[in-house]
Design a protein around this motif. Structure first.
Motif, PDB file in Angstrom:
ATOM      1  N   THR A 107       1.047   4.085  -2.960  1.00 42.11           N
ATOM      2  CA  THR A 107       0.852   5.508  -2.680  1.00 42.11           C
ATOM      3  C   THR A 107       2.000   6.337  -3.231  1.00 42.11           C
ATOM      4  O   THR A 107       1.788   7.383  -3.850  1.00 42.11           O
ATOM      5  CB  THR A 107       0.720   5.740  -1.163  1.00 42.11           C
ATOM      6  N   ASP A 147       1.778   6.373  -7.079  1.00 41.84           N
ATOM      7  CA  ASP A 147       0.690   7.191  -7.612  1.00 41.84           C
ATOM      8  C   ASP A 147       0.935   8.688  -7.447  1.00 41.84           C
ATOM      9  O   ASP A 147       0.390   9.485  -8.195  1.00 41.84           O
ATOM     10  CB  ASP A 147      -0.633   6.835  -6.930  1.00 41.84           C
ATOM     11  N   ASN A 148       1.722   9.075  -6.471  1.00 42.15           N
ATOM     12  CA  ASN A 148       1.912  10.494  -6.166  1.00 42.15           C
ATOM     13  C   ASN A 148       3.383  10.897  -6.183  1.00 42.15           C
ATOM     14  O   ASN A 148       3.871  11.468  -5.216  1.00 42.15           O
ATOM     15  CB  ASN A 148       1.323  10.816  -4.784  1.00 42.15           C
ATOM     16  N   SER A 181       0.823  -1.206   0.000  1.00 40.60           N
ATOM     17  CA  SER A 181       0.000   0.000   0.000  1.00 40.60           C
ATOM     18  C   SER A 181       0.860   1.260   0.000  1.00 40.60           C
ATOM     19  O   SER A 181       0.563   2.231  -0.706  1.00 40.60           O
ATOM     20  CB  SER A 181      -0.913  -0.011   1.226  1.00 40.60           C
TER      21      SER A 181
END
Length: 60
Positions: free
Chosen positions: A41, A44-45, A37
């Motif tokens: 994260t 994605d960013n 996870s």
């Protein structure tokens, strides 16, 4: 169930559990999904992370 909580695809959860178990046994099973996870994260960013490191790169 856990996929909606973490935002991960169920296949990614299964693969991360298999890799975690292979690399670190029981401890790998415990940390596999949270680690996946965090990786998702960060993946994605990437712009948000780089702007935190270098405030001068932010666009106003």
């Amino acid at each position: 169930m856990i996929g909606s909580f973490t935002g991960l695809n169920p296949i990614i959860i299964l693969v991360s559990l298999l890799i975690g178990a292979k690399l670190a046994g029981i401890l790998g099973l415990v940390i596999a999904v949270p680690l996946a996870s965090v990786i998702k994260t960060l993946w994605d960013n990437p712009k948000a992370e780089s702007s935190r490191e270098n405030p001068s790169r932010r666009k106003s």
